[in-house]
Design a protein around this motif. Structure first.
Motif, PDB file in Angstrom:
ATOM      1  N   MET A  74      -0.693  22.242   3.914  1.00 31.79           N
ATOM      2  CA  MET A  74      -0.510  21.234   2.892  1.00 31.79           C
ATOM      3  C   MET A  74      -1.165  19.945   3.390  1.00 31.79           C
ATOM      4  SD  MET A  74       2.937  19.486   1.270  1.00 31.79           S
ATOM      5  CE  MET A  74       3.959  20.336   2.387  1.00 31.79           C
ATOM      6  N   GLU A  75      -1.789  19.227   2.442  1.00 29.06           N
ATOM      7  CA  GLU A  75      -2.465  17.981   2.769  1.00 29.06           C
ATOM      8  C   GLU A  75      -2.169  16.950   1.687  1.00 29.06           C
ATOM      9  OE1 GLU A  75      -7.027  16.330   3.244  1.00 29.06           O
ATOM     10  OE2 GLU A  75      -6.667  18.464   2.973  1.00 29.06           O
ATOM     11  N   LYS A  76      -1.567  15.837   2.088  1.00 27.66           N
ATOM     12  CA  LYS A  76      -1.303  14.757   1.121  1.00 27.66           C
ATOM     13  C   LYS A  76      -2.617  14.036   0.853  1.00 27.66           C
ATOM     14  CE  LYS A  76       2.238  11.904   1.522  1.00 27.66           C
ATOM     15  NZ  LYS A  76       3.061  10.739   1.948  1.00 27.66           N
ATOM     16  N   LEU A  77      -2.962  13.911  -0.412  1.00 32.04           N
ATOM     17  CA  LEU A  77      -4.209  13.257  -0.784  1.00 32.04           C
ATOM     18  C   LEU A  77      -4.047  11.771  -1.020  1.00 32.04           C
ATOM     19  CD1 LEU A  77      -5.655  15.966  -3.164  1.00 32.04           C
ATOM     20  CD2 LEU A  77      -6.180  15.577  -0.753  1.00 32.04           C
ATOM     21  N   SER A  78      -2.896  11.388  -1.554  1.00 31.72           N
ATOM     22  CA  SER A  78      -2.681   9.959  -1.787  1.00 31.72           C
ATOM     23  C   SER A  78      -1.205   9.681  -2.029  1.00 31.72           C
ATOM     24  CB  SER A  78      -3.503   9.467  -2.979  1.00 31.72           C
ATOM     25  OG  SER A  78      -3.013  10.022  -4.172  1.00 31.72           O
ATOM     26  N   GLU A  79      -0.875   8.419  -1.962  1.00 34.94           N
ATOM     27  CA  GLU A  79       0.494   7.973  -2.227  1.00 34.94           C
ATOM     28  C   GLU A  79       0.390   6.599  -2.876  1.00 34.94           C
ATOM     29  OE1 GLU A  79       3.740   8.578   0.702  1.00 34.94           O
ATOM     30  OE2 GLU A  79       3.738   6.382   0.755  1.00 34.94           O
ATOM     31  N   LEU A  80       1.175   6.360  -3.904  1.00 40.82           N
ATOM     32  CA  LEU A  80       1.130   5.096  -4.612  1.00 40.82           C
ATOM     33  C   LEU A  80       2.519   4.488  -4.635  1.00 40.82           C
ATOM     34  CD1 LEU A  80      -0.420   3.051  -6.361  1.00 40.82           C
ATOM     35  CD2 LEU A  80       0.138   4.472  -8.336  1.00 40.82           C
ATOM     36  N   LYS A  81       2.618   3.278  -4.149  1.00 45.02           N
ATOM     37  CA  LYS A  81       3.888   2.551  -4.154  1.00 45.02           C
ATOM     38  C   LYS A  81       3.734   1.375  -5.100  1.00 45.02           C
ATOM     39  CE  LYS A  81       7.180   0.408  -1.051  1.00 45.02           C
ATOM     40  NZ  LYS A  81       7.513   0.116   0.352  1.00 45.02           N
ATOM     41  N   ILE A  82       4.640   1.262  -6.074  1.00 47.27           N
ATOM     42  CA  ILE A  82       4.610   0.168  -7.042  1.00 47.27           C
ATOM     43  C   ILE A  82       5.882  -0.647  -6.883  1.00 47.27           C
ATOM     44  CG2 ILE A  82       4.615  -0.439  -9.489  1.00 47.27           C
ATOM     45  CD1 ILE A  82       3.009   2.103 -10.001  1.00 47.27           C
ATOM     46  N   MET A  83       5.707  -1.967  -6.776  1.00 48.34           N
ATOM     47  CA  MET A  83       6.847  -2.883  -6.659  1.00 48.34           C
ATOM     48  C   MET A  83       6.804  -3.843  -7.839  1.00 48.34           C
ATOM     49  SD  MET A  83       6.572  -3.607  -2.609  1.00 48.34           S
ATOM     50  CE  MET A  83       4.792  -3.644  -2.642  1.00 48.34           C
TER      51      MET A  83
END
Length: 59
Positions: free
Chosen positions: A1-10
């Protein structure tokens, strides 16, 4: 498994325009990107007298 991206919204709610401007500058200095939306309402689109507040959304 490979994480391609992560998005954090505040999201933030401010008591004044000045408070928002100061916080936006600080967040951008920290490397965050602010959306162009400056005010928001939690009321219905059909309300005639919706109350708006100063708002910031960062990613």
């Amino acid at each position: 498994m490979e994480k391609l991206s992560e998005l954090k919204i505040m999201e933030y709610k401010y008591g004044s325009k000045e408070e928002r401007e100061q916080h936006v500058k600080w967040m951008e200095h920290q490397g965050f990107e602010c959306s162009e939306q400056v005010k928001k309402s939690d009321g219905s689109l059909f309300e005639e007298n919706r109350k708006f507040y100063w708002y910031g959304k960062f990613k």
